[in-house]
Design a protein around this motif. Structure first.
Motif, PDB file in Angstrom:
ATOM      1  N   ASP A 263       0.824  -1.200   0.000  1.00  0.00           N
ATOM      2  CA  ASP A 263       0.000   0.000   0.000  1.00  0.00           C
ATOM      3  C   ASP A 263       0.861   1.254   0.000  1.00  0.00           C
ATOM      4  OD1 ASP A 263      -2.541   1.003  -0.183  1.00  0.00           O
ATOM      5  OD2 ASP A 263      -2.873   1.104   1.967  1.00  0.00           O
ATOM      6  N   THR A 264       2.031   1.155   0.623  1.00  0.00           N
ATOM      7  CA  THR A 264       2.938   2.304   0.703  1.00  0.00           C
ATOM      8  C   THR A 264       3.462   2.701  -0.671  1.00  0.00           C
ATOM      9  OG1 THR A 264       3.615   1.634   2.922  1.00  0.00           O
ATOM     10  CG2 THR A 264       5.050   3.171   1.764  1.00  0.00           C
ATOM     11  N   VAL A 265       3.728   1.720  -1.527  1.00  0.00           N
ATOM     12  CA  VAL A 265       4.336   2.024  -2.830  1.00  0.00           C
ATOM     13  C   VAL A 265       3.306   2.147  -3.951  1.00  0.00           C
ATOM     14  CG1 VAL A 265       6.492   0.890  -2.198  1.00  0.00           C
ATOM     15  CG2 VAL A 265       4.717  -0.420  -3.371  1.00  0.00           C
ATOM     16  N   CYS A 266       2.057   1.728  -3.710  1.00  0.00           N
ATOM     17  CA  CYS A 266       1.058   1.764  -4.783  1.00  0.00           C
ATOM     18  C   CYS A 266       0.709   3.206  -5.146  1.00  0.00           C
ATOM     19  CB  CYS A 266      -0.203   1.014  -4.350  1.00  0.00           C
ATOM     20  SG  CYS A 266      -1.500   1.034  -5.616  1.00  0.00           S
ATOM     21  N   PRO A 267       0.861   3.604  -6.426  1.00  0.00           N
ATOM     22  CA  PRO A 267       0.577   4.998  -6.803  1.00  0.00           C
ATOM     23  C   PRO A 267      -0.906   5.320  -6.938  1.00  0.00           C
ATOM     24  CG  PRO A 267       1.276   3.771  -8.721  1.00  0.00           C
ATOM     25  CD  PRO A 267       1.389   2.829  -7.557  1.00  0.00           C
ATOM     26  N   ASP A 268      -1.764   4.300  -6.948  1.00  0.00           N
ATOM     27  CA  ASP A 268      -3.178   4.542  -7.209  1.00  0.00           C
ATOM     28  C   ASP A 268      -4.104   3.944  -6.158  1.00  0.00           C
ATOM     29  OD1 ASP A 268      -3.320   5.972  -9.897  1.00  0.00           O
ATOM     30  OD2 ASP A 268      -1.993   4.306 -10.369  1.00  0.00           O
ATOM     31  N   PHE A 269      -3.559   3.605  -4.990  1.00  0.00           N
ATOM     32  CA  PHE A 269      -4.376   3.156  -3.849  1.00  0.00           C
ATOM     33  C   PHE A 269      -5.304   2.005  -4.249  1.00  0.00           C
ATOM     34  CE2 PHE A 269      -3.501   7.719  -3.317  1.00  0.00           C
ATOM     35  CZ  PHE A 269      -2.702   7.647  -2.180  1.00  0.00           C
ATOM     36  N   CYS A 270      -4.716   0.966  -4.827  1.00  0.00           N
ATOM     37  CA  CYS A 270      -5.504  -0.167  -5.324  1.00  0.00           C
ATOM     38  C   CYS A 270      -5.881  -1.156  -4.231  1.00  0.00           C
ATOM     39  CB  CYS A 270      -4.711  -0.925  -6.389  1.00  0.00           C
ATOM     40  SG  CYS A 270      -4.241   0.082  -7.803  1.00  0.00           S
ATOM     41  N   PHE A 271      -5.223  -1.092  -3.069  1.00  0.00           N
ATOM     42  CA  PHE A 271      -5.395  -2.140  -2.062  1.00  0.00           C
ATOM     43  C   PHE A 271      -6.544  -1.811  -1.115  1.00  0.00           C
ATOM     44  CE2 PHE A 271      -1.160  -2.654  -3.685  1.00  0.00           C
ATOM     45  CZ  PHE A 271      -1.082  -4.031  -3.853  1.00  0.00           C
ATOM     46  N   VAL A 272      -7.349  -2.828  -0.843  1.00  0.00           N
ATOM     47  CA  VAL A 272      -8.557  -2.675  -0.042  1.00  0.00           C
ATOM     48  C   VAL A 272      -8.322  -3.338   1.321  1.00  0.00           C
ATOM     49  CG1 VAL A 272     -11.033  -3.130   0.104  1.00  0.00           C
ATOM     50  CG2 VAL A 272      -9.963  -2.715  -2.133  1.00  0.00           C
ATOM     51  N   TRP A 273      -8.578  -2.573   2.394  1.00  0.00           N
ATOM     52  CA  TRP A 273      -8.320  -3.040   3.754  1.00  0.00           C
ATOM     53  C   TRP A 273      -9.612  -3.061   4.564  1.00  0.00           C
ATOM     54  CZ3 TRP A 273      -3.260  -4.336   5.212  1.00  0.00           C
ATOM     55  CH2 TRP A 273      -2.278  -4.000   4.279  1.00  0.00           C
ATOM     56  N   GLU A 274      -9.616  -3.867   5.599  1.00  0.00           N
ATOM     57  CA  GLU A 274     -10.753  -3.934   6.509  1.00  0.00           C
ATOM     58  C   GLU A 274     -10.239  -4.117   7.934  1.00  0.00           C
ATOM     59  OE1 GLU A 274     -14.825  -6.553   7.357  1.00  0.00           O
ATOM     60  OE2 GLU A 274     -13.629  -6.900   5.555  1.00  0.00           O
ATOM     61  N   GLU A 275     -10.850  -3.381   8.852  1.00  0.00           N
ATOM     62  CA  GLU A 275     -10.436  -3.492  10.254  1.00  0.00           C
ATOM     63  C   GLU A 275     -11.131  -4.689  10.915  1.00  0.00           C
ATOM     64  OE1 GLU A 275     -11.165  -0.984  14.280  1.00  0.00           O
ATOM     65  OE2 GLU A 275     -10.193   0.156  12.646  1.00  0.00           O
ATOM     66  N   LYS A 276     -10.318  -5.551  11.507  1.00  0.00           N
ATOM     67  CA  LYS A 276     -10.816  -6.732  12.212  1.00  0.00           C
ATOM     68  C   LYS A 276      -9.988  -6.935  13.482  1.00  0.00           C
ATOM     69  CE  LYS A 276     -12.068  -9.295   7.983  1.00  0.00           C
ATOM     70  NZ  LYS A 276     -11.817 -10.554   7.218  1.00  0.00           N
ATOM     71  N   PRO A 277     -10.485  -7.724  14.430  1.00  0.00           N
ATOM     72  CA  PRO A 277      -9.671  -8.024  15.611  1.00  0.00           C
ATOM     73  C   PRO A 277      -8.592  -9.051  15.276  1.00  0.00           C
ATOM     74  CG  PRO A 277     -11.798  -9.114  15.764  1.00  0.00           C
ATOM     75  CD  PRO A 277     -11.863  -8.225  14.565  1.00  0.00           C
ATOM     76  N   ASP A 278      -7.395  -8.853  15.838  1.00  0.00           N
ATOM     77  CA  ASP A 278      -6.336  -9.836  15.636  1.00  0.00           C
ATOM     78  C   ASP A 278      -6.509 -10.991  16.627  1.00  0.00           C
ATOM     79  OD1 ASP A 278      -5.489  -8.903  18.105  1.00  0.00           O
ATOM     80  OD2 ASP A 278      -3.689  -7.932  17.347  1.00  0.00           O
ATOM     81  N   LYS A 279      -5.516 -11.851  16.739  1.00  0.00           N
ATOM     82  CA  LYS A 279      -5.624 -13.036  17.588  1.00  0.00           C
ATOM     83  C   LYS A 279      -5.830 -12.684  19.055  1.00  0.00           C
ATOM     84  CE  LYS A 279      -2.875 -15.947  14.501  1.00  0.00           C
ATOM     85  NZ  LYS A 279      -1.650 -16.764  14.354  1.00  0.00           N
ATOM     86  N   LYS A 280      -5.389 -11.502  19.446  1.00  0.00           N
ATOM     87  CA  LYS A 280      -5.541 -11.071  20.838  1.00  0.00           C
ATOM     88  C   LYS A 280      -6.727 -10.130  21.016  1.00  0.00           C
ATOM     89  CE  LYS A 280      -0.622 -11.546  21.949  1.00  0.00           C
ATOM     90  NZ  LYS A 280       0.590 -10.870  22.493  1.00  0.00           N
ATOM     91  N   GLY A 281      -7.531  -9.993  20.000  1.00  0.00           N
ATOM     92  CA  GLY A 281      -8.721  -9.156  20.096  1.00  0.00           C
ATOM     93  C   GLY A 281      -8.486  -7.687  19.847  1.00  0.00           C
ATOM     94  N   ARG A 282      -7.279  -7.310  19.486  1.00  0.00           N
ATOM     95  CA  ARG A 282      -6.981  -5.904  19.229  1.00  0.00           C
ATOM     96  C   ARG A 282      -7.331  -5.552  17.776  1.00  0.00           C
ATOM     97  NH1 ARG A 282      -0.810  -6.435  21.099  1.00  0.00           N
ATOM     98  NH2 ARG A 282      -1.093  -8.082  19.517  1.00  0.00           N
ATOM     99  N   PRO A 283      -7.782  -4.318  17.529  1.00  0.00           N
ATOM    100  CA  PRO A 283      -8.139  -3.935  16.158  1.00  0.00           C
ATOM    101  C   PRO A 283      -6.905  -3.853  15.263  1.00  0.00           C
ATOM    102  CG  PRO A 283      -8.278  -2.037  17.623  1.00  0.00           C
ATOM    103  CD  PRO A 283      -8.036  -3.223  18.505  1.00  0.00           C
ATOM    104  N   GLN A 284      -7.013  -4.389  14.075  1.00  0.00           N
ATOM    105  CA  GLN A 284      -5.907  -4.367  13.121  1.00  0.00           C
ATOM    106  C   GLN A 284      -6.477  -4.336  11.712  1.00  0.00           C
ATOM    107  OE1 GLN A 284      -2.910  -7.448  13.531  1.00  0.00           O
ATOM    108  NE2 GLN A 284      -2.276  -7.239  11.394  1.00  0.00           N
ATOM    109  N   MET A 285      -5.756  -3.713  10.815  1.00  0.00           N
ATOM    110  CA  MET A 285      -6.169  -3.651   9.419  1.00  0.00           C
ATOM    111  C   MET A 285      -5.658  -4.888   8.682  1.00  0.00           C
ATOM    112  SD  MET A 285      -7.911  -0.915   9.439  1.00  0.00           S
ATOM    113  CE  MET A 285      -8.266  -0.723   7.701  1.00  0.00           C
ATOM    114  N   PHE A 286      -6.577  -5.551   7.987  1.00  0.00           N
ATOM    115  CA  PHE A 286      -6.238  -6.745   7.224  1.00  0.00           C
ATOM    116  C   PHE A 286      -6.502  -6.494   5.733  1.00  0.00           C
ATOM    117  CE2 PHE A 286      -6.884  -8.390  11.449  1.00  0.00           C
ATOM    118  CZ  PHE A 286      -5.969  -9.439  11.561  1.00  0.00           C
ATOM    119  N   LEU A 287      -5.551  -6.912   4.902  1.00  0.00           N
ATOM    120  CA  LEU A 287      -5.680  -6.722   3.462  1.00  0.00           C
ATOM    121  C   LEU A 287      -6.710  -7.699   2.904  1.00  0.00           C
ATOM    122  CD1 LEU A 287      -4.747  -5.353   0.856  1.00  0.00           C
ATOM    123  CD2 LEU A 287      -2.883  -7.020   0.711  1.00  0.00           C
TER     124      LEU A 287
END
Length: 335
Positions: A263-287
């Motif tokens: 996502d850092t190098v993509c010039p056109d913001f092609c990547f789609v993310w969604e916030e979900k809880p990780d294994k410990k229940g903390r919020p994290q963005m997943f591709l």
């Protein structure tokens, strides 16, 4: 003296190249017009029209040839071309590439499709449809589409000598990029020999396709109050898929560590993310995946990925991008 096969009422033989930024149509038009004038003694002019100089934005190259005793006093964009070169068959999705052609015009398309299929897609009555897989040639020779298209054009423009264009290619590349000379000559030769033709006879009363100039959707009479821009240049309505030159990234979710290097190098913001809880229940963005509508195949994400969750692959005519596209938010085009 070089003899033109046909001319319009002003004495011009006219060529229009339809493309997008990054495929080299601008340079191809310059080289073609230069060779017609310097290498064949014709009068000629070549120029391009485009917006922002960005990969993926529409580009048109216009070339006019005439006999040496004819003065060129017309530098307007070409509306009635004898030959049209279309640098990507996906341009049909967004641009009326065949606008203004005659019933006997020649249309060259960079495509894997058959001439019959392309005739239906372009909705033309007749003429010559020429097809060359310039993208595949360019990938194999590690060059660009434009030189393969020039090779195919020289089979169509049989009043021009291909050896003269080989000299033009040498002059163009030998000073700054001498290592590109031989690959581009090979690409030119392959385009010349691998192009295929199909002649379609129009019905007797068939009318030529009229030229249509695109008009802005909004004007002084119907723009929103306050001049609100409801379709900005970066809107979801844009489609950059036509700028892919034969390659695109594949996403392998099982390998992804969600580091966001892509996502850092993509010039056109092609990547789609969604916030979900990780294994410990903390919020994290997943591709979630890639919105291929915006992806122009630069492959910067593939080089940046540290775990090979993104790999490069040839884009085949199998609908992979459409089937695996993950739209941003929701798809405004379909809803």
């Amino acid at each position: 003296m070089t003899q033109l096969p046909k001319v319009n009422e002003l004495g011009f033989f006219e060529i229009r190249l339809e493309s997008i930024g990054g495929l080299g149509a601008n340079l191809a038009g310059k080289m073609l017009s230069e060779d017609g004038v310097v290498g064949h003694g014709l009068n000629g002019v070549g120029f391009s029209s485009y917006g922002s100089e960005k990969k993926g934005s529409p580009v048109k190259a216009h070339i006019r040839f005439c006999n040496p005793d004819t003065n060129i006093r017309d530098t307007t964009p070409i509306e009635r071309p004898h030959v049209v070169g279309i640098f990507h068959d996906a341009l049909f999705k967004t641009i009326n590439c065949t606008s203004g052609i005659y019933n006997d015009s020649t249309i060259l398309v960079n495509s894997k499709k058959t001439p019959e299929r392309l005739k239906d897609l372009m909705n033309i009555q007749g003429g010559i449809v020429a097809v060359v897989d310039a993208t595949e040639i360019a990938l194999q020779e590690q060059t660009k589409v434009n030189t393969a298209m020039l090779g195919a054009l020289y089979r169509i423009l049989d009043f021009l000598d291909p050896e003269s264009m080989r000299d033009t290619i040498r002059r163009t590349f030998e000073k700054k990029y001498p290592h590109f000379v031989e690959p581009n000559i090979r690409t030119f030769d392959r385009g010349y020999h691998e192009v295929e033709f199909k002649v379609f006879t129009p019905e007797q009363d068939a009318e030529p396709i009229p030229f249509t100039r695109s008009e802005p959707a909004l004007g002084y009479a119907n723009q929103p109050i306050g001049g609100t821009v409801i379709n900005p240049g970066n809107s979801i309505l844009k489609d950059l898929s036509i700028s892919r030159a034969g390659m695109l990234p594949h996403f392998h979710e099982d390998k992804c560590i969600n580091c966001a290097a892509c996502d850092t190098v993509c010039p056109d913001f092609c990547f789609v993310w969604e916030e979900k809880p990780d294994k410990k229940g903390r919020p994290q963005m997943f591709l979630q995946g890639i919105d291929y509508q915006y992806c122009k195949g630069c492959l910067k994400c593939v080089h940046a990925c540290p775990v090979e969750a993104l790999t490069d692959a040839k884009e085949l005519d199998d609908g992979y991008a459409e089937a695996n596209r993950v739209p941003h938010l929701f798809d405004l085009v379909k809803n």
